[in-house]
Scaffold this active site. Structure first.
Site, PDB file in Angstrom:
ATOM      1  CG  ASP A 259      -2.302   0.649   0.873  1.00 20.22           C
ATOM      2  OD1 ASP A 259      -2.299   1.826   0.450  1.00 20.22           O
ATOM      3  OD2 ASP A 259      -3.350  -0.008   1.034  1.00 20.22           O
ATOM      4  CG  ASP A 282       1.973   6.157  -5.400  1.00 19.73           C
ATOM      5  OD1 ASP A 282       1.348   5.471  -6.241  1.00 19.73           O
ATOM      6  OD2 ASP A 282       1.728   7.351  -5.175  1.00 19.73           O
ATOM      7  CB  ALA A 310      -4.166  -0.343  -5.174  1.00 15.07           C
ATOM      8  N   GLY A 311      -7.247   0.817  -5.704  1.00 16.35           N
ATOM      9  CA  GLY A 311      -8.077   1.602  -6.617  1.00 16.35           C
ATOM     10  C   GLY A 311      -8.678   2.780  -5.888  1.00 16.35           C
ATOM     11  CE  LYS A 316     -15.504  17.587  -7.954  1.00 16.89           C
ATOM     12  NZ  LYS A 316     -16.430  17.942  -6.891  1.00 16.89           N
ATOM     13  CB  ALA A 319     -19.655  19.499 -17.205  1.00 16.07           C
ATOM     14  CG  ASN A 320     -18.980  20.180 -12.515  1.00 18.67           C
ATOM     15  OD1 ASN A 320     -18.900  21.291 -13.029  1.00 18.67           O
ATOM     16  ND2 ASN A 320     -20.118  19.670 -12.074  1.00 18.67           N
ATOM     17  CG  ASN A 368     -22.564   4.749 -11.066  1.00 18.99           C
ATOM     18  OD1 ASN A 368     -23.764   5.003 -11.222  1.00 18.99           O
ATOM     19  ND2 ASN A 368     -22.024   4.560  -9.882  1.00 18.99           N
ATOM     20  CE1 TYR A 374     -13.338   2.841  -9.103  1.00 18.63           C
ATOM     21  CE2 TYR A 374     -15.597   2.342  -9.748  1.00 18.63           C
ATOM     22  CZ  TYR A 374     -14.468   2.040  -9.002  1.00 18.63           C
ATOM     23  OH  TYR A 374     -14.466   0.941  -8.171  1.00 18.63           O
TER      24      TYR A 374
HETATM   25  N1  LIG Z   1     -16.196  -0.919  -2.198  1.00 22.68           N
HETATM   26  C1  LIG Z   1     -16.896  -1.198  -3.272  1.00 22.68           C
HETATM   27  O1  LIG Z   1     -18.140  -1.253  -3.227  1.00 22.68           O
HETATM   28  C2  LIG Z   1     -16.227  -1.483  -4.583  1.00 22.68           C
HETATM   29  C3  LIG Z   1     -17.032  -1.769  -5.684  1.00 22.68           C
HETATM   30  C4  LIG Z   1     -16.424  -2.069  -6.902  1.00 22.68           C
HETATM   31  C5  LIG Z   1     -15.055  -2.081  -6.995  1.00 22.68           C
HETATM   32  N2  LIG Z   1     -14.281  -1.792  -5.915  1.00 22.68           N
HETATM   33  C6  LIG Z   1     -12.834  -1.826  -6.102  1.00 22.68           C
HETATM   34  O2  LIG Z   1     -12.243  -2.641  -5.087  1.00 22.68           O
HETATM   35  C7  LIG Z   1     -10.924  -2.173  -4.797  1.00 22.68           C
HETATM   36  C8  LIG Z   1     -10.781  -1.946  -3.299  1.00 22.68           C
HETATM   37  O3  LIG Z   1     -11.764  -1.010  -2.905  1.00 22.68           O
HETATM   38  P1  LIG Z   1     -12.059  -0.622  -1.376  1.00 22.68           P
HETATM   39  O4  LIG Z   1     -13.501  -0.341  -1.299  1.00 22.68           O
HETATM   40  O5  LIG Z   1     -11.449  -1.627  -0.462  1.00 22.68           O
HETATM   41  O6  LIG Z   1     -11.288   0.768  -1.323  1.00 22.68           O
HETATM   42  P2  LIG Z   1     -10.445   1.468  -0.169  1.00 22.68           P
HETATM   43  O7  LIG Z   1     -10.371   2.887  -0.533  1.00 22.68           O
HETATM   44  O8  LIG Z   1     -10.967   1.094   1.177  1.00 22.68           O
HETATM   45  O9  LIG Z   1      -9.013   0.778  -0.356  1.00 22.68           O
HETATM   46  C9  LIG Z   1      -8.188   1.011  -1.479  1.00 22.68           C
HETATM   47  C10 LIG Z   1      -6.748   0.854  -1.067  1.00 22.68           C
HETATM   48  O10 LIG Z   1      -5.926   1.129  -2.207  1.00 22.68           O
HETATM   49  C11 LIG Z   1      -4.824   1.873  -1.750  1.00 22.68           C
HETATM   50  N3  LIG Z   1      -4.235   2.681  -2.815  1.00 22.68           N
HETATM   51  C12 LIG Z   1      -4.795   3.742  -3.447  1.00 22.68           C
HETATM   52  N4  LIG Z   1      -3.923   4.281  -4.311  1.00 22.68           N
HETATM   53  C13 LIG Z   1      -2.781   3.572  -4.223  1.00 22.68           C
HETATM   54  C14 LIG Z   1      -1.520   3.664  -4.866  1.00 22.68           C
HETATM   55  N5  LIG Z   1      -1.247   4.607  -5.756  1.00 22.68           N
HETATM   56  N6  LIG Z   1      -0.560   2.743  -4.530  1.00 22.68           N
HETATM   57  C15 LIG Z   1      -0.814   1.778  -3.611  1.00 22.68           C
HETATM   58  N7  LIG Z   1      -2.005   1.662  -2.990  1.00 22.68           N
HETATM   59  C16 LIG Z   1      -2.973   2.540  -3.277  1.00 22.68           C
HETATM   60  C17 LIG Z   1      -5.417   2.785  -0.673  1.00 22.68           C
HETATM   61  O11 LIG Z   1      -4.406   3.332   0.170  1.00 22.68           O
HETATM   62  C18 LIG Z   1      -6.348   1.835   0.033  1.00 22.68           C
HETATM   63  O12 LIG Z   1      -5.707   1.153   1.084  1.00 22.68           O
HETATM   64  C19 LIG Z   1     -10.736  -0.911  -5.640  1.00 22.68           C
HETATM   65  O13 LIG Z   1     -10.047  -1.248  -6.830  1.00 22.68           O
HETATM   66  C20 LIG Z   1     -12.147  -0.483  -5.951  1.00 22.68           C
HETATM   67  O14 LIG Z   1     -12.220   0.283  -7.121  1.00 22.68           O
HETATM   68  C21 LIG Z   1     -14.841  -1.488  -4.712  1.00 22.68           C
END
Ligand SMILES: NC(=O)c1ccc[n+]([C@@H]2O[C@H](COP(=O)([O-])OP(=O)(O)OC[C@H]3O[C@@H](n4cnc5c(N)ncnc54)[C@H](O)[C@@H]3O)[C@@H](O)[C@H]2O)c1
Length: 468
Positions: A259, A282, A310-311, A316, A319-320, A368, A374
């Site tokens: 992370d 990162d 990680a995500g 937004k 347009a924004n 969405n 996204y």
């Molecule tokens: N929660 C949901 O309902 C949902 C739905 C669909 C998809 N997802 C996907 O599931 C995954 C996890 O989501 P979550 O809800 O646990 O999110 P979260 O925000 O709780 O956790 C995401 C983690 O990714 C880490 N991260 C972000 N940028 C980073 C980087 N540049 N380098 C290393 N680590 C990084 C963050 O520090 C965090 O610990 C994501 O890819 C998200 O898009 C989540």
């Protein structure tokens, strides 16, 4: 975050209110617990005439000691005898009190549309006899690989049945379709074990394709299938990533938890809980791919499983939306995964029978509002899976993705109340999923026996109405 509506609706007063007002009545889902059998209840096995997967299925059910029943007149008895599985004869009647935890149907013998009546003949008399958190599993042959157009048409029709019955059965039940390609039969075990068990609690209405990848699978210790494997999970400090790390470690893997440096304290906490190790970086930094490759090689001699979890969202309307927010989301959610995969491949870091597992989203399937950046990134993840298959398969590596729907995490807790509540209920199970539901699906992909599971995008969304 707790689902107060689900708790209320399952109280005596709540049940009365729900009934009188016709409110959605989500059922608490049964989830995996250590030491419980793969399926905790009776299984009814059926087959369309001429099906050729029944002996394989019976053999698998026998391995995990399922208590199997079959109709008197079905060909299942001969298939079970060939698989040394002892089964009990069963004839449904309106009066009998029998409940089934799973209804498993081999539909591979359905070669013409007229034969589809076999679905009705098997399921209609017993559909009310399915237990809480029960499973419906239909197994067929991959339509695209069939030469006979009538056969391909009939097999493709199975999708409609599974998607519709998944919406009819309530009580926390789900339904899936598994297409088996010729030569992929040996890959059925890990998938059947996953879908028949509580591990697939929040997966429903899905169609999975098992293909003949030519990758030699391994027969694992089913209690610790990842023994001896090394997995790297990005975004592992919290939410879904932490659940993935825990689940892969439960299954025996050494997990490298990655992370951003700002999350290092939480990352150490997760790694400490599971006996894993920490890599704080990162993933968008220029040195990230090289550092990951070096770390895996130096500390572990290679890597078996990488989970690109990680995500971020930065919502937004277009347009924004500032260019910077666009770039940030695409870079973290998609481009960094491409760069890391390229480096791991170039340096041959991922070992044979390895796994690349991505995390997409139903937003990437359906789009969405407020999420152009996204949705682009998560649709791109699906593209990454599809387009990476040839190069990875040539090295004995599979690639798949989960596409979560509404999962209860910090990400979804940040959504405004009304939108959050709508997102939570707009699925066949009328509730959000838990991080562990995504993690269990990933653990099934990661299983060394899942080498036939390749190029699949499996939604973990309780059969969300969005993009269905
Ligand atoms: N929660 C949901 O309902 C949902 C739905 C669909 C998809 N997802 C996907 O599931 C995954 C996890 O989501 P979550 O809800 O646990 O999110 P979260 O925000 O709780 O956790 C995401 C983690 O990714 C880490 N991260 C972000 N940028 C980073 C980087 N540049 N380098 C290393 N680590 C990084 C963050 O520090 C965090 O610990 C994501 O890819 C998200 O898009 C989540």
């Amino acid at each position: 975050m707790s689902d107060r509506y689900l708790d209320f609706i399952n109280s005596p007063v709540g049940q009365m209110v729900a009934k009188n007002l016709g409110l959605p009545a989500p059922q608490p889902l049964e989830r995996h617990e250590e030491g419980k059998p793969v399926v905790s209840g009776d299984v009814l096995l059926g087959a369309a005439a001429g099906s050729d997967l029944t002996t394989t299925i019976a053999g698998i059910l026998g391995k995990f000691k399922a208590n199997v029943f079959a109709n008197f007149d079905s060909g299942v008895h001969a298939a079970a005898a060939a698989a040394n599985l002892s089964i009990q004869a069963y004839a449904a009647s309106a009066e009998d009190k029998q409940k089934f935890k799973a209804l498993v149907f081999d539909a591979s013998g359905i070669t013409r549309s007229d034969d589809l009546i076999a679905l009705h003949s098997f399921f209609s008399p017993v559909i009310r006899k399915i237990a809480f958190s029960g499973r419906i599993i239909v197994i067929g042959r991959t339509p695209e690989l069939l030469d006979n157009p009538k056969h391909a048409t009939a097999q493709r029709a199975l999708e409609g049945f599974v998607r519709a019955i998944a919406k009819e059965v309530k009580k926390g039940c789900n339904a899936q379709l598994i297409y088996v390609a010729p030569g992929a039969e040996q890959g059925l075990e890990s998938s059947l074990r996953f879908f028949i068990s509580p591990k697939s609690a929040y997966v429903s209405g899905q169609v999975v394709r098992l293909s003949n990848t030519g990758i030699a699978g391994e027969t694992p210790d089913w209690n610790r299938p990842l023994n001896g494997k090394v997995a790297l999970v990005t975004g592992a400090s919290r939410g879904i990533g932490a659940a993935i790390a825990h689940t892969l470690a439960r299954d025996g893997a050494h997990v490298i938890c990655l992370d951003v440096p700002q999350q290092e304290a939480d990352l150490h906490q997760v790694a400490g809980e599971i006996g894993g190790s920490v890599l704080a970086l990162d993933i968008t930094s220029a040195e990230a791919p090289g550092r990951i490759a070096e770390h895996c090689k130096n500390a572990h001699g290679g890597l078996d499983i990488i989970v690109h979890n990680a995500g971020v969202t930065r919502d937004k309307t277009l347009a924004n939306m500032k260019e910077q927010l666009w770039n940030m989301v695409i870079n973290i959610n998609l481009s960094s995964e491409e760069r890391i995969n390229d480096e791991l491949l170039a340096q041959n870091v991922i070992r044979p029978n390895g796994r690349v597992i991505c995390v997409s989203s139903i937003s990437g399937i359906a789009g969405n509002m407020g999420q152009t950046n996204y949705a682009v990134s998560k649709a791109g993840v699906i593209g990454l899976v599809n387009s990476s298959v040839p190069a990875l398969q040539a090295k004995g590596i599979t690639i798949n993705a989960v596409a979560p729907g509404f999962i209860e995490t910090q990400m979804t807790a940040a959504i405004p109340f009304a939108i959050r509540e709508a997102g939570r209920r707009m699925n066949s199970m009328s509730q959000g999923g838990l991080p562990v539901d995504v993690a269990e699906t990933i653990a099934w992909f990661a299983n060394p026996a899942s080498s036939a599971v390749n190029n699949n995008i499996v939604r973990v969304c309780g059969q969300s109405l969005i993009g269905a």
